[in-house]
Design an enzyme around this catalytic site. Structure first.
Site, PDB file in Angstrom:
ATOM      1  N   SER A 134       0.825  -1.207   0.000  1.00  0.00           N
ATOM      2  CA  SER A 134       0.000   0.000   0.000  1.00  0.00           C
ATOM      3  C   SER A 134       0.855   1.252   0.000  1.00  0.00           C
ATOM      4  CB  SER A 134      -0.861   0.001   1.268  1.00  0.00           C
ATOM      5  OG  SER A 134      -1.317   1.294   1.570  1.00  0.00           O
ATOM      6  N   TYR A 167      -2.589   0.702  10.193  1.00  0.00           N
ATOM      7  CA  TYR A 167      -2.791  -0.081   8.962  1.00  0.00           C
ATOM      8  C   TYR A 167      -1.540   0.022   8.091  1.00  0.00           C
ATOM      9  CZ  TYR A 167      -4.148  -1.019   4.157  1.00  0.00           C
ATOM     10  OH  TYR A 167      -4.171  -1.489   2.865  1.00  0.00           O
ATOM     11  N   LYS A 174       1.454  -2.865   6.874  1.00  0.00           N
ATOM     12  CA  LYS A 174       1.953  -3.088   5.508  1.00  0.00           C
ATOM     13  C   LYS A 174       3.474  -2.926   5.477  1.00  0.00           C
ATOM     14  CE  LYS A 174      -1.878  -3.833   3.124  1.00  0.00           C
ATOM     15  NZ  LYS A 174      -2.153  -5.142   2.523  1.00  0.00           N
TER      16      LYS A 174
END
Ligand code: NAD
Ligand code: WQD
Length: 356
Positions: free
Chosen positions: A125, A160, A164
């Site tokens: 991401s 989040y 990643k």
């Protein structure tokens, strides 16, 4: 025939990957716990490719059931999509995000090592990039030029993004010391749906993401859109994002697969060597390089749907990043990939589903 394990394969992006890889002549096997998707997606995939893909309802945390799947197939590859992915939720439940996203991925990697499956494409991401300090609009073009794939720092903006980033660090060491061959694909805002509209982004409950929310306002299912703040230094004060059509995005996954397939990769150490040879690893930004603000998205949706999209300005959402962008040139030059679908076509494909 190459066999590919697709974790999260009934999810929004994973299901589009299943269709694309099957249509490209590969065999896919889906593992998904249906925590944010449903068997309707399998029905949709079947309508598109003409047969039901192999699917196992397995939670990646259940290593025993996951190993049963590894025993059934001789996997050549893994494409890893399964993830808890709501940025705002990761700010409220950071430990749940670390426990799930990192721990279950390690269970998966243990089985990959035990069953000599060394090739993985990881759905990473753009949140691994530290959102640069809000730069005056006029400097953004220049700022975008320097956010290349090596611009990764530990200072991510939310848990989040940290999960990643941490997984990329783990995969880097697995490529150095366990012979894993890794491609990390970094992207941000996929939108749209397969032109067949048998598969689409259909999250359970109230959508987190902007476009599904706008579409449900257009159908009247939701009353109005909350625009999370409007005093940013952008064209209209609302946040800008790089929205990429999901079919273009998956084409980038196929191009990444072909890159690795054309590299003489050594899954097995030379005779007598204790540690597998050093694996391959690379990272690619899959971006359009097209900034769209929230209100520009609203206007585009009004044009495509012919519906009014009522909205109100609301406070900033926890975990929201500032403007996010990066330099898409490496994927173009090395993968010979670029996104070609217009914003209107992406919205039109989405609307075909929501307006059924
Ligand atoms: P999604 O929620 O639609 O798909 C994820 C799938 O994983 C779901 O089907 C869910 O049921 C499954 N899953 C979750 N936990 C699982 C577990 N423990 N075991 C087995 N299956 C599990 O999300 P998506 O938008 O398709 O995202 C797919 C991947 O792409 C994720 O890794 C996400 O972080 C990444 N990504 C998404 C976006 C985006 O904006 N959608 C952008 C960049 C990267
Ligand atoms: C887009 C813009 C909101 C909803 C995505 C993925 C997430 C992660 C990061 C990548 C933002 C605004 C939204 C609404 C709004 N994936 N918005 N009202 O936040 O960029 O997160 O990228 O790895 O999984 O979801 O996407 O669609 O939620 O928001 O104003 O009701 O729209 O503030 O600027 P986001 P989004």
């Amino acid at each position: 025939m190459k066999t590919i394990l697709i974790t999260g394969g009934t999810g929004y992006i994973g299901s589009h990957a299943v269709v694309a890889f099957e249509q490209a002549g590969y065999k896919t096997v889906i593992v998904d716990n249906l925590s944010n998707s449903s068997l309707k997606t399998i029905d949709g995939i079947e309508k598109i490719i003409g047969y039901r893909p192999d699917f196992f309802e397995v939670d990646l945390r259940d290593k025993t059931k996951l190993e049963d799947v590894f025993r059934k197939y001789d996997f050549d590859w893994v494409v890893h999509f399964a993830w808890l992915k709501a940025v705002w939720e990761s700010c409220e439940k950071p430990l749940e995000y670390f426990d799930n996203n990192i721990v279950w991925s390690i269970r998966l990697f243990e089985l990959m090592k035990d069953y000599w499956v060394r090739n993985i494409i990881f759905s990473s991401s753009a949140t691994v990039y530290t959102s640069p300090q809000p730069s005056p609009l006029k400097e953004r073009e220049q700022a975008q030029s320097w956010i290349k794939e090596d611009f990764v720092t530990w200072n991510t903006s939310n848990p989040y993004g940290t999960t990643k980033f941490l997984l990329e660090v783990i995969l880097t060491d697995l490529s150095k010391f366990a012979g894993f061959n890794v491609i990390n694909l970094r992207y941000f805002n996929p939108i749209g749906a397969h032109e067949s509209w048998y598969i689409w982004e259909d999250p359970d409950g109230i959508p987190n993401n902007l476009l599904p929310y706008i579409m449900k306002v257009a159908t009247g299912e939701l009353k109005k859109l909350r625009v999370f703040w409007d005093d940013y230094d952008t064209v209209d004060g609302t946040w800008v994002r790089d929205y990429i059509d999901v079919v273009d995005l998956i084409d980038g996954h196929l191009k990444a697969y072909e890159l690795l397939e054309n590299i003489p990769l050594s899954n097995f150490p030379p005779e007598g060597e204790r540690i597998a040879t050093k694996g391959f690893i690379d990272n690619f930004n899959l971006w359009v390089g097209r900034w769209v603000s929230v209100l520009e998205m609203v206007e585009a949706a009004k044009k495509v749907t012919g519906k009014d999209i009522t909205y109100e300005i609301a406070p900033r959402r926890e975990g929201d990043l500032g403007e996010v962008y990066c330099n898409p040139s490496k994927a173009k030059s090395i993968l010979d990939w670029e996104a070609t679908t217009s914003l209107e076509d992406s919205l039109r494909n989405s609307w075909k589903f929501y307006n059924k």
